[in-house]
Design a protein around this motif. Structure first.
Motif, PDB file in Angstrom:
ATOM      1  N   LEU A  35       7.111   7.419 -10.641  1.00  0.00           N
ATOM      2  CA  LEU A  35       5.683   7.691 -10.467  1.00  0.00           C
ATOM      3  C   LEU A  35       5.099   6.542  -9.669  1.00  0.00           C
ATOM      4  N   LEU A  36       4.558   6.840  -8.485  1.00  0.00           N
ATOM      5  CA  LEU A  36       3.968   5.824  -7.627  1.00  0.00           C
ATOM      6  C   LEU A  36       2.473   6.082  -7.506  1.00  0.00           C
ATOM      7  N   LEU A  37       1.676   5.099  -7.868  1.00  0.00           N
ATOM      8  CA  LEU A  37       0.217   5.205  -7.775  1.00  0.00           C
ATOM      9  C   LEU A  37      -0.264   4.251  -6.692  1.00  0.00           C
ATOM     10  N   ARG A  38      -0.969   4.797  -5.696  1.00  0.00           N
ATOM     11  CA  ARG A  38      -1.330   4.005  -4.524  1.00  0.00           C
ATOM     12  C   ARG A  38      -2.825   4.075  -4.240  1.00  0.00           C
ATOM     13  N   SER A  39      -3.438   2.908  -4.061  1.00  0.00           N
ATOM     14  CA  SER A  39      -4.864   2.852  -3.723  1.00  0.00           C
ATOM     15  C   SER A  39      -5.076   3.292  -2.284  1.00  0.00           C
ATOM     16  N   VAL A  40      -6.051   4.159  -2.085  1.00  0.00           N
ATOM     17  CA  VAL A  40      -6.380   4.620  -0.741  1.00  0.00           C
ATOM     18  C   VAL A  40      -6.869   3.456   0.105  1.00  0.00           C
ATOM     19  N   VAL A  41      -7.628   2.558  -0.512  1.00  0.00           N
ATOM     20  CA  VAL A  41      -8.098   1.352   0.169  1.00  0.00           C
ATOM     21  C   VAL A  41      -7.431   0.149  -0.487  1.00  0.00           C
ATOM     22  N   ASP A  42      -6.519  -0.464   0.221  1.00  0.00           N
ATOM     23  CA  ASP A  42      -5.777  -1.616  -0.265  1.00  0.00           C
ATOM     24  C   ASP A  42      -5.749  -2.638   0.861  1.00  0.00           C
ATOM     25  N   HIS A  43      -6.357  -3.805   0.634  1.00  0.00           N
ATOM     26  CA  HIS A  43      -6.453  -4.807   1.685  1.00  0.00           C
ATOM     27  C   HIS A  43      -5.242  -5.744   1.733  1.00  0.00           C
ATOM     28  N   ILE A  44      -4.268  -5.509   0.874  1.00  0.00           N
ATOM     29  CA  ILE A  44      -3.101  -6.390   0.796  1.00  0.00           C
ATOM     30  C   ILE A  44      -1.820  -5.670   1.201  1.00  0.00           C
ATOM     31  N   VAL A  45      -1.555  -4.526   0.593  1.00  0.00           N
ATOM     32  CA  VAL A  45      -0.332  -3.767   0.852  1.00  0.00           C
ATOM     33  C   VAL A  45      -0.677  -2.517   1.665  1.00  0.00           C
ATOM     34  N   GLU A  46      -0.079  -2.395   2.836  1.00  0.00           N
ATOM     35  CA  GLU A  46      -0.400  -1.283   3.730  1.00  0.00           C
ATOM     36  C   GLU A  46       0.198   0.037   3.222  1.00  0.00           C
ATOM     37  N   PRO A  47      -0.406   1.171   3.611  1.00  0.00           N
ATOM     38  CA  PRO A  47       0.068   2.494   3.171  1.00  0.00           C
ATOM     39  C   PRO A  47       1.522   2.781   3.529  1.00  0.00           C
ATOM     40  N   VAL A  48       2.033   2.146   4.581  1.00  0.00           N
ATOM     41  CA  VAL A  48       3.415   2.384   4.994  1.00  0.00           C
ATOM     42  C   VAL A  48       4.399   2.069   3.878  1.00  0.00           C
ATOM     43  N   ASN A  49       4.034   1.165   2.977  1.00  0.00           N
ATOM     44  CA  ASN A  49       4.919   0.822   1.866  1.00  0.00           C
ATOM     45  C   ASN A  49       5.190   2.032   0.978  1.00  0.00           C
ATOM     46  N   GLY A  50       4.141   2.738   0.625  1.00  0.00           N
ATOM     47  CA  GLY A  50       4.303   3.929  -0.195  1.00  0.00           C
ATOM     48  C   GLY A  50       5.127   4.993   0.510  1.00  0.00           C
ATOM     49  N   ARG A  51       4.884   5.160   1.817  1.00  0.00           N
ATOM     50  CA  ARG A  51       5.626   6.174   2.573  1.00  0.00           C
ATOM     51  C   ARG A  51       7.116   5.847   2.622  1.00  0.00           C
ATOM     52  N   ILE A  52       7.436   4.585   2.850  1.00  0.00           N
ATOM     53  CA  ILE A  52       8.842   4.172   2.910  1.00  0.00           C
ATOM     54  C   ILE A  52       9.538   4.467   1.587  1.00  0.00           C
ATOM     55  N   ILE A  53       8.889   4.091   0.500  1.00  0.00           N
ATOM     56  CA  ILE A  53       9.497   4.294  -0.819  1.00  0.00           C
ATOM     57  C   ILE A  53       9.680   5.770  -1.120  1.00  0.00           C
ATOM     58  N   MET A  54       8.629   6.556  -0.936  1.00  0.00           N
ATOM     59  CA  MET A  54       8.701   7.978  -1.266  1.00  0.00           C
ATOM     60  C   MET A  54       9.699   8.723  -0.382  1.00  0.00           C
ATOM     61  N   ASP A  55       9.845   8.288   0.872  1.00  0.00           N
ATOM     62  CA  ASP A  55      10.755   8.960   1.798  1.00  0.00           C
ATOM     63  C   ASP A  55      12.214   8.585   1.568  1.00  0.00           C
TER      64      ASP A  55
END
Length: 253
Positions: free
Chosen positions: A188-208
């Motif tokens: 289960l991955l929970l990702r903030s839409v607005v995150d000033h530290i970790v970019e959205p690409v991190n979630g995409r890499i993990i989920m993919d």
């Protein structure tokens, strides 16, 4: 070395059926995980949240540690939890999510499931490529702590980023990215839409790239990076409990 007030590790001995290891983030402390831990304890789970080496004291001390020190700490915590409980889950925030993924890669089915909040496995910052060089000449740079949307909430963390430690984190990222297909546990991955530290690409890499057949991503729309103490914290807590119970139910069939 004195520990910052509120940065202490914590444990709760609950059920021997379910245990949860909580892993805090880079330059952070167990304080960012304590409300989550209290919620899990109230649900009857056994909970462990260690303080990672070099954290919760001074950034200078953290510069004397590496990713292997942080991993060894959570690995020992997981071993203890696994010895106490039938099922052992690992929950992580930010770099704590990176460490959780590494535990999953190394321990396989002994890790019953993962809950990751804004986990990191890379960064798009161009200066990150210079970390190995910068770490030899610059001790620290401006910190990344305190990315919280909720008014009046303060993260207990360093106001400086130790550069040698950051360089070591980048090594961990490479190792974890390379072995993401080995992560086959429910996720289960929970990702903030607005995150000033970790970019959205991190979630995409993990989920993919993970090998988990059971994997779910949830978007957090009212929190920044340290979402475990932000507006969406109740959703994180509730969904994580639901996740544990659903995994346990499937495993019992």
């Amino acid at each position: 070395m004195p520990v910052l007030a509120g940065a202490e590790p914590f444990t709760h001995s609950g059920s021997t059926e379910v245990g949860v290891l909580l892993c805090h983030g880079f330059t952070g402390t167990p304080a960012s995980m304590r409300p989550w831990g209290e919620h899990l304890a109230a649900e009857g789970f056994t909970v462990r949240c260690p303080r990672l080496p070099g954290h919760g004291t001074t950034w200078r001390e953290m510069n004397r540690t590496t990713w292997t020190d942080w991993y060894d700490c959570v690995d020992a915590g997981f071993a203890a939890l696994r010895g106490e409980c039938e099922s052992a889950f690992v929950f992580g925030l930010s770099m704590g999510g990176t460490l959780a993924l590494r535990l999953a890669q190394r321990h396989g089915a002994d890790v019953s499931g993962l809950v990751l909040v804004n986990p990191s496995v890379t960064t798009l910052r161009k200066d990150a490529k210079l970390l190995p060089v910068l770490s030899k000449v610059i001790p620290s740079v401006k910190g990344v702590a305190g990315d919280v949307a909720k008014p009046g909430v303060t993260e207990i963390a360093y106001d400086r980023t130790p550069v040698r430690a950051a360089a070591s984190l980048s090594v961990l990222w490479r190792l974890v990215r390379a072995e993401l297909p080995a992560v086959t546990q429910p996720l289960l991955l929970l990702r903030s839409v607005v995150d000033h530290i970790v970019e959205p690409v991190n979630g995409r890499i993990i989920m993919d790239r993970v090998g988990s057949a059971n994997r779910t991503e949830v978007l957090l729309r009212d929190s920044f990076h340290v979402a475990t103490i932000d507006n969406d914290a109740p959703e994180i807590f509730e969904r994580s409990v639901e996740f544990v119970r659903s995994v346990r139910q499937v495993g019992a069939r």
